[in-house]
Design a protein around this motif. Structure first.
Motif, PDB file in Angstrom:
ATOM      1  N   THR A  30      34.623  35.438  33.485  1.00 32.67           N
ATOM      2  CA  THR A  30      35.346  35.422  34.763  1.00 32.67           C
ATOM      3  C   THR A  30      36.591  34.550  34.663  1.00 32.67           C
ATOM      4  N   PHE A  31      36.484  33.425  33.952  1.00 31.75           N
ATOM      5  CA  PHE A  31      37.589  32.478  33.864  1.00 31.75           C
ATOM      6  C   PHE A  31      38.717  32.975  32.970  1.00 31.75           C
ATOM      7  N   ALA A  32      38.433  33.982  32.145  1.00 32.55           N
ATOM      8  CA  ALA A  32      39.458  34.565  31.270  1.00 32.55           C
ATOM      9  C   ALA A  32      40.121  35.786  31.887  1.00 32.55           C
ATOM     10  N   SER A  33      39.609  36.224  33.034  1.00 36.24           N
ATOM     11  CA  SER A  33      40.146  37.410  33.688  1.00 36.24           C
ATOM     12  C   SER A  33      41.558  37.152  34.210  1.00 36.24           C
ATOM     13  N   PRO A  34      42.463  38.136  34.088  1.00 37.30           N
ATOM     14  CA  PRO A  34      43.819  37.970  34.622  1.00 37.30           C
ATOM     15  C   PRO A  34      43.843  37.731  36.137  1.00 37.30           C
ATOM     16  N   SER A  35      42.785  38.160  36.831  1.00 44.86           N
ATOM     17  CA  SER A  35      42.753  37.979  38.284  1.00 44.86           C
ATOM     18  C   SER A  35      42.196  36.608  38.693  1.00 44.86           C
TER      19      SER A  35
END
Length: 109
Positions: free
Chosen positions: A10-15
């Protein structure tokens, strides 16, 4: 309190919005969020508490200076003043019940 930790991905997601996440963390965990070591990757923190943690759903990794241990549903961790972080290397959120009691932490000399 209950704490739900999303998968690390989740923390690597662009959003992912770090500022919004930090504000939410500060609102939902006052006194704890301020203990996060901002200059160290991985959300490490130390509190002057005795912590009793029970994993309610999913799997979570308790990370300390000595290494990490995986906790699954029903597992329990007890710690006092340990520098630690929580990571979810899985694919689904992990939820924990957490009781934090104020405690005196001594620093080894």
């Amino acid at each position: 309190m209950t704490l739900t930790v999303p998968p690390d991905s989740t923390f690597a997601s662009p959003s992912f919005d770090p500022a919004a996440a930090a504000a939410e963390h500060a609102r939902l965990a006052p006194g704890v969020a301020e203990r996060v070591e901002a200059d160290v990757p991985g959300f490490f923190h130390t509190t002057d508490t005795l912590d009793y943690v029970v994993v309610l759903e999913g799997s979570i990794w308790l990370v300390t200076d000595e290494g990490e241990v995986r906790l699954d549903r029903g597992d329990t961790a007890v710690q006092q003043g340990t520098r630690h972080a929580w990571h979810n290397h899985g694919d689904v959120p992990a939820t924990m019940a957490v009781v934090m009691l104020g405690a005196h932490r001594t620093v080894p000399t």
